[in-house]
Scaffold this motif. Structure first.
Motif, PDB file in Angstrom:
ATOM      1  N   THR A 518       0.839  -1.178   0.000  1.00 39.23           N
ATOM      2  CA  THR A 518       0.000   0.000   0.000  1.00 39.23           C
ATOM      3  C   THR A 518       0.877   1.232   0.000  1.00 39.23           C
ATOM      4  OG1 THR A 518      -1.715  -1.160   1.236  1.00 39.23           O
ATOM      5  CG2 THR A 518      -1.808   1.242   1.236  1.00 39.23           C
ATOM      6  N   GLN A 519       0.681   2.106  -0.960  1.00 45.73           N
ATOM      7  CA  GLN A 519       1.466   3.321  -1.064  1.00 45.73           C
ATOM      8  C   GLN A 519       0.763   4.447  -0.301  1.00 45.73           C
ATOM      9  OE1 GLN A 519       4.107   1.389  -2.681  1.00 45.73           O
ATOM     10  NE2 GLN A 519       4.490   3.492  -3.240  1.00 45.73           N
ATOM     11  N   THR A 520       1.529   5.214   0.490  1.00 39.43           N
ATOM     12  CA  THR A 520       1.016   6.419   1.123  1.00 39.43           C
ATOM     13  C   THR A 520       1.721   7.602   0.517  1.00 39.43           C
ATOM     14  OG1 THR A 520       2.673   6.270   2.873  1.00 39.43           O
ATOM     15  CG2 THR A 520       0.558   5.198   3.283  1.00 39.43           C
ATOM     16  N   ALA A 521       1.130   8.790   0.716  1.00 41.10           N
ATOM     17  CA  ALA A 521       1.685   9.990   0.093  1.00 41.10           C
ATOM     18  C   ALA A 521       3.134  10.163   0.483  1.00 41.10           C
ATOM     19  CB  ALA A 521       0.871  11.209   0.517  1.00 41.10           C
ATOM     20  N   GLY A 522       4.031  10.253  -0.535  1.00 41.68           N
ATOM     21  CA  GLY A 522       5.438  10.492  -0.280  1.00 41.68           C
ATOM     22  C   GLY A 522       6.202   9.274   0.169  1.00 41.68           C
ATOM     23  N   THR A 523       5.551   8.124   0.249  1.00 43.71           N
ATOM     24  CA  THR A 523       6.200   6.893   0.705  1.00 43.71           C
ATOM     25  C   THR A 523       6.099   5.826  -0.381  1.00 43.71           C
ATOM     26  OG1 THR A 523       5.673   7.358   3.018  1.00 43.71           O
ATOM     27  CG2 THR A 523       6.242   5.090   2.457  1.00 43.71           C
ATOM     28  N   VAL A 524       7.223   5.174  -0.676  1.00 45.15           N
ATOM     29  CA  VAL A 524       7.253   4.145  -1.707  1.00 45.15           C
ATOM     30  C   VAL A 524       7.874   2.884  -1.118  1.00 45.15           C
ATOM     31  CG1 VAL A 524       8.116   3.492  -3.976  1.00 45.15           C
ATOM     32  CG2 VAL A 524       7.486   5.869  -3.529  1.00 45.15           C
ATOM     33  N   GLU A 525       7.125   1.783  -1.162  1.00 44.84           N
ATOM     34  CA  GLU A 525       7.634   0.494  -0.686  1.00 44.84           C
ATOM     35  C   GLU A 525       8.464  -0.155  -1.790  1.00 44.84           C
ATOM     36  OE1 GLU A 525       7.248  -0.719   2.275  1.00 44.84           O
ATOM     37  OE2 GLU A 525       5.672   0.552   3.127  1.00 44.84           O
ATOM     38  N   VAL A 526       9.677  -0.589  -1.434  1.00 43.34           N
ATOM     39  CA  VAL A 526      10.592  -1.204  -2.391  1.00 43.34           C
ATOM     40  C   VAL A 526      11.039  -2.557  -1.847  1.00 43.34           C
ATOM     41  CG1 VAL A 526      12.764  -0.973  -3.662  1.00 43.34           C
ATOM     42  CG2 VAL A 526      11.421   1.076  -3.109  1.00 43.34           C
ATOM     43  N   THR A 527      10.994  -3.578  -2.681  1.00 37.92           N
ATOM     44  CA  THR A 527      11.472  -4.906  -2.288  1.00 37.92           C
ATOM     45  C   THR A 527      12.590  -5.329  -3.227  1.00 37.92           C
ATOM     46  OG1 THR A 527       9.290  -5.545  -1.463  1.00 37.92           O
ATOM     47  CG2 THR A 527      10.858  -7.322  -1.905  1.00 37.92           C
ATOM     48  N   GLU A 528      13.733  -5.717  -2.658  1.00 38.17           N
ATOM     49  CA  GLU A 528      14.868  -6.187  -3.446  1.00 38.17           C
ATOM     50  C   GLU A 528      15.073  -7.680  -3.213  1.00 38.17           C
ATOM     51  OE1 GLU A 528      17.866  -2.504  -4.031  1.00 38.17           O
ATOM     52  OE2 GLU A 528      17.982  -3.440  -2.059  1.00 38.17           O
ATOM     53  N   THR A 529      15.265  -8.401  -4.303  1.00 38.33           N
ATOM     54  CA  THR A 529      15.561  -9.830  -4.240  1.00 38.33           C
ATOM     55  C   THR A 529      16.641 -10.140  -5.265  1.00 38.33           C
ATOM     56  OG1 THR A 529      13.778 -10.271  -5.830  1.00 38.33           O
ATOM     57  CG2 THR A 529      13.239 -10.480  -3.482  1.00 38.33           C
ATOM     58  N   GLU A 530      17.048 -11.415  -5.348  1.00 34.51           N
ATOM     59  CA  GLU A 530      18.012 -11.832  -6.366  1.00 34.51           C
ATOM     60  C   GLU A 530      17.260 -12.227  -7.622  1.00 34.51           C
ATOM     61  OE1 GLU A 530      19.895 -12.577  -2.445  1.00 34.51           O
ATOM     62  OE2 GLU A 530      17.986 -12.525  -3.370  1.00 34.51           O
ATOM     63  N   PHE A 531      17.314 -11.488  -8.751  1.00 34.24           N
ATOM     64  CA  PHE A 531      17.968 -10.186  -8.836  1.00 34.24           C
ATOM     65  C   PHE A 531      16.947  -9.266  -9.471  1.00 34.24           C
ATOM     66  CE2 PHE A 531      21.549 -13.014  -8.489  1.00 34.24           C
ATOM     67  CZ  PHE A 531      22.380 -12.321  -7.634  1.00 34.24           C
ATOM     68  N   ALA A 532      16.179  -8.598  -8.647  1.00 31.64           N
ATOM     69  CA  ALA A 532      15.121  -7.729  -9.136  1.00 31.64           C
ATOM     70  C   ALA A 532      14.826  -6.655  -8.098  1.00 31.64           C
ATOM     71  CB  ALA A 532      13.861  -8.531  -9.445  1.00 31.64           C
ATOM     72  N   ILE A 533      14.283  -5.538  -8.573  1.00 31.73           N
ATOM     73  CA  ILE A 533      13.783  -4.473  -7.708  1.00 31.73           C
ATOM     74  C   ILE A 533      12.305  -4.318  -8.003  1.00 31.73           C
ATOM     75  CG2 ILE A 533      13.931  -2.030  -7.109  1.00 31.73           C
ATOM     76  CD1 ILE A 533      16.826  -2.043  -8.007  1.00 31.73           C
ATOM     77  N   ASP A 534      11.465  -4.502  -6.988  1.00 39.28           N
ATOM     78  CA  ASP A 534      10.022  -4.413  -7.145  1.00 39.28           C
ATOM     79  C   ASP A 534       9.541  -3.096  -6.547  1.00 39.28           C
ATOM     80  OD1 ASP A 534       7.388  -5.028  -7.666  1.00 39.28           O
ATOM     81  OD2 ASP A 534       7.120  -6.133  -5.796  1.00 39.28           O
ATOM     82  N   MET A 535       9.098  -2.180  -7.404  1.00 44.93           N
ATOM     83  CA  MET A 535       8.597  -0.872  -6.982  1.00 44.93           C
ATOM     84  C   MET A 535       7.886  -0.232  -8.168  1.00 44.93           C
ATOM     85  SD  MET A 535      11.972   1.603  -7.077  1.00 44.93           S
ATOM     86  CE  MET A 535      10.983   3.079  -7.437  1.00 44.93           C
ATOM     87  N   PRO A 536       7.092   0.821  -7.948  1.00 44.09           N
ATOM     88  CA  PRO A 536       6.471   1.525  -9.073  1.00 44.09           C
ATOM     89  C   PRO A 536       7.534   2.142  -9.972  1.00 44.09           C
ATOM     90  CG  PRO A 536       5.414   2.109  -6.995  1.00 44.09           C
ATOM     91  CD  PRO A 536       6.650   1.353  -6.651  1.00 44.09           C
ATOM     92  N   THR A 537       7.234   2.232 -11.268  1.00 46.83           N
ATOM     93  CA  THR A 537       8.159   2.855 -12.219  1.00 46.83           C
ATOM     94  C   THR A 537       7.728   4.259 -12.605  1.00 46.83           C
ATOM     95  OG1 THR A 537       6.982   1.794 -14.040  1.00 46.83           O
ATOM     96  CG2 THR A 537       8.894   0.645 -13.152  1.00 46.83           C
ATOM     97  N   GLU A 538       6.632   4.736 -11.989  1.00 43.07           N
ATOM     98  CA  GLU A 538       6.194   6.112 -12.212  1.00 43.07           C
ATOM     99  C   GLU A 538       5.698   6.688 -10.902  1.00 43.07           C
ATOM    100  OE1 GLU A 538       2.704   8.410 -14.683  1.00 43.07           O
ATOM    101  OE2 GLU A 538       3.921   6.935 -15.772  1.00 43.07           O
ATOM    102  N   LEU A 539       6.230   7.879 -10.541  1.00 45.16           N
ATOM    103  CA  LEU A 539       5.895   8.515  -9.273  1.00 45.16           C
ATOM    104  C   LEU A 539       5.694  10.005  -9.493  1.00 45.16           C
ATOM    105  CD1 LEU A 539       8.544   6.832  -6.922  1.00 45.16           C
ATOM    106  CD2 LEU A 539       6.092   6.341  -6.961  1.00 45.16           C
TER     107      LEU A 539
END
Length: 613
Positions: A518-539
């Motif tokens: 869940t995204q809140t204003a000004g906050t972005v959750e990011v998950t890193e694994t081998e080997f990927a970055i999971d996050m929105p690509t537009e902010l």
């Protein structure tokens, strides 16, 4: 006796962590007790009786009860249909290895003495089978016990358990299969000087790990001091994987597999144990915790390797696997993969050294041309996970969750630099999310709170019982076990069980399987694994806080570059760690990537578009 004691030390030292969770502010504070004195020991035992659910951060709606305190190194518990509680005293520290009834007043009545029954300690598990048969697992074998007559009958013997790890927890399936984990003899399949320090190498110089299928050696022999010729300090030994100490073979040599193999999950039919014993899965290091769920799946909790010996592996997590019948015979990658990642990755390099080379050449054949399996969840290094159990229907929203005991780090002996483990964790089956259910807030202080949970079992009434080894102090000089500090604890729901709030330190290694963030204003959750970055690509533009979680098994970092800024963490994120990075984003295009090693080139890179606020 010295050999048995050494193996017991290895049991507690090598069962390999999530960061410590926030504990209630009114938790029991540390106290100064000298456990080498009778007065200090008595004070500790009295402190055990005063520990509350709030002291260990249990979720609201749960009670904590001390069933029996002042015990010597209990490591397993089982509860009969009539509510009778049985405890296994492992035999650690030279204490008697026994199975005993826990009386209502907290005293014990022994029913099996390992020495008298001819069972080699440690006792690693006790359990009731579906038909009421009482099983005892011990180093090298499994026995059944007639509790009425006291007769002990071994049904599986000759297991390869004289090294670093033994055969471990039992699990029972509805189709009659009985499963158990069999640990490795060594840290990473190479016998070395570390095994002499643990005591077994001089006693069993011809012992080594055995694969479950034929493997082809890839690595050159490893050179080390010859610890078997102490009279010649300049003598060196060359040792190959899957060979006794000082035995070298050429790369390309085939080592034959066998059913009595290490780093495996074995199984047998209860009606014919010796005639049906077979390999169910292998390529693990120390599959300590096993539990079968209502769907018939088998959950396996596997201890990761250490940075020790001739083939050290650093920063290795514990893994939680979910196995189906279709996994029968499958290779899970060890000693060349940890949690699905090759050990050649620089994240596994010991301090000041290089990551290990592959030990095995025939990966494609062992993996049937596929990729190395990835676990459902991981727990960070030095968690020291123990037994596992699946919550029953009485636990409401938590029914089906996997609960795992963790007896915690042994820093600095084990190389751990931060406190970890000393807890009970809950794994959410659907997402693989991990949360802390019980946590000792002062794990290296004798407060009386559960010190080193290792055994775990649900009772017929729905209560969760935890076997707590007790105090084992660690210092640069070694381990100091404190007898009469262990306990059996009972955790009870006060009413209908709800879902506790998510743990901020939870690890979700499979980003694709995780619930949407869940995204809140000004906050972005990011998950890193081998080997990927999971996050929105537009902010949108503006002040932004990236909440970055390393849900992988290797170190990662997080860097944002573009529009005149270049921001990253000063230190890499360890597995399971979450950290915030604050950046003021202007409209435009940014590169987001992991600057650690070659992680960017391996897929940890994406383009971020920032639009007008």
């Amino acid at each position: 006796m010295r050999a048995h004691l050494t193996r017991l030390i290895v049991l507690s030292f090598l069962l390999l962590a999530l960061p410590l969770s926030t504990i209630a502010q009114d938790a029991t504070p540390p106290v100064e007790l000298d456990l080498s004195t009778e007065a200090g020991l008595l004070a500790y035992q009295q402190a055990q009786t005063r520990v509350t659910a709030a002291d260990v951060g249990l979720p609201e709606g749960f009670q904590l009860e001390l069933v029996a305190g002042g015990l010597s190194f209990p490591d397993a518990v089982a509860v009969a249909e009539d509510g009778t509680v049985f405890a296994a005293l492992s035999g650690f520290g030279g204490t008697p290895a026994q199975v005993a009834v826990v009386n209502p007043d907290g005293t014990l009545t022994p029913v099996v003495d390992a020495a008298t029954a001819g069972l080699t300690p440690p006792i690693t598990d006790i359990a009731f089978g579906p038909d009421g048969t009482f099983y005892v697992a011990y180093a090298g074998g499994i026995a059944v016990v007639d509790l009425a007559a006291g007769a002990v009958t071994p049904i599986v013997t000759g297991l390869p358990s004289v090294g670093d790890h033994q055969n471990n927890q039992l699990a029972f399936a509805e189709d009659g299969w009985v499963y158990f984990g069999q640990g490795t003899a060594t840290n990473s399949m190479v016998v070395g000087p570390d095994n002499a320090l643990f005591g077994w190498l001089p006693l069993y110089p011809d012992f080594s790990d055995v694969p479950c299928e034929d493997v082809i050696i890839a690595a050159d022999p490893y050179e080390s001091p010859n610890v078997l010729t102490a009279d010649n300090p300049n003598d060196l030994a060359l040792t190959s994987p899957y060979q006794p100490f000082g035995v070298a073979v050429d790369p390309g040599t085939t080592i034959p597999g066998a059913v009595l193999c290490n780093g495996s999950v074995l199984r047998f039919q209860a009606a014919d144990p010796s005639g049906t014993l077979e390999v169910f899965a292998w390529g693990m290091r120390n599959p300590y915790g096993l539990a079968a769920d209502a769907s018939g799946a088998l959950w396996v909790v596997d201890n990761g390797p250490d940075a020790r010996g001739s083939r050290p592996i650093q920063n290795a997590p514990d893994s939680v696997w979910r196995l189906e019948e279709e996994d029968a015979g499958r290779w899970f990658g060890y000693p060349d993969y940890v949690a699905g990642t090759p050990v050649t990755d620089e994240a596994f390099a010991p301090e000041g050294g290089e990551p290990p080379e592959f030990a095995i050449a025939n990966h494609d054949a062992l993996l049937n041309g596929g990729e190395a399996p990835v676990p459902v969840a991981t727990l960070a290094p030095h968690t020291a996970t123990g037994q596992a159990a699946v919550a029953p229907e009485a636990w409401g929203d938590l029914a089906g969750s996997l609960f795992i005991a963790s007896h915690g780090d042994f820093g600095p002996v084990s190389g751990a630099t931060e406190r970890s483990g000393h807890a009970v964790y809950r794994i959410e089956q659907e997402t693989g999310g991990v949360e802390t259910f019980l946590q000792n807030p002062h794990p290296h202080e004798p407060t009386g709170a559960p010190a080193r949970p290792v055994g775990i079992a649900f009772a017929p009434d729905g209560s969760l019982y935890v076997a707590d080894l007790g105090i084992i102090e660690a210092s640069p000089a070694g381990l100091v076990p404190r007898p009469n500090t262990g306990a059996i604890w009972r955790i009870m729901p006060e009413g209908p069980v709800g879902t506790p709030a998510p743990d901020e330190t939870a690890v979700t290694p499979d980003a694709e399987a995780a619930s949407p963030v869940t995204q809140t204003a000004g906050t972005v959750e990011v998950t890193e694994t081998e080997f990927a970055i999971d996050m929105p690509t537009e902010l949108p533009a503006g002040p932004t806080t990236f909440v970055v979680t390393n849900a992988g098994t290797a170190e990662h970092n997080f860097e944002v570059e573009g529009q005149g800024i270049e921001e990253a963490f000063e230190q890499n994120l360890q597995p399971g760690e979450t950290r915030e990075l604050q950046v003021n984003l202007e409209p435009g295009t940014y590169e987001v990537y992991c600057p650690v090693g070659d992680h960017e080139d391996r897929g940890m890179r994406l383009e971020l578009t920032v639009t007008g606020s």
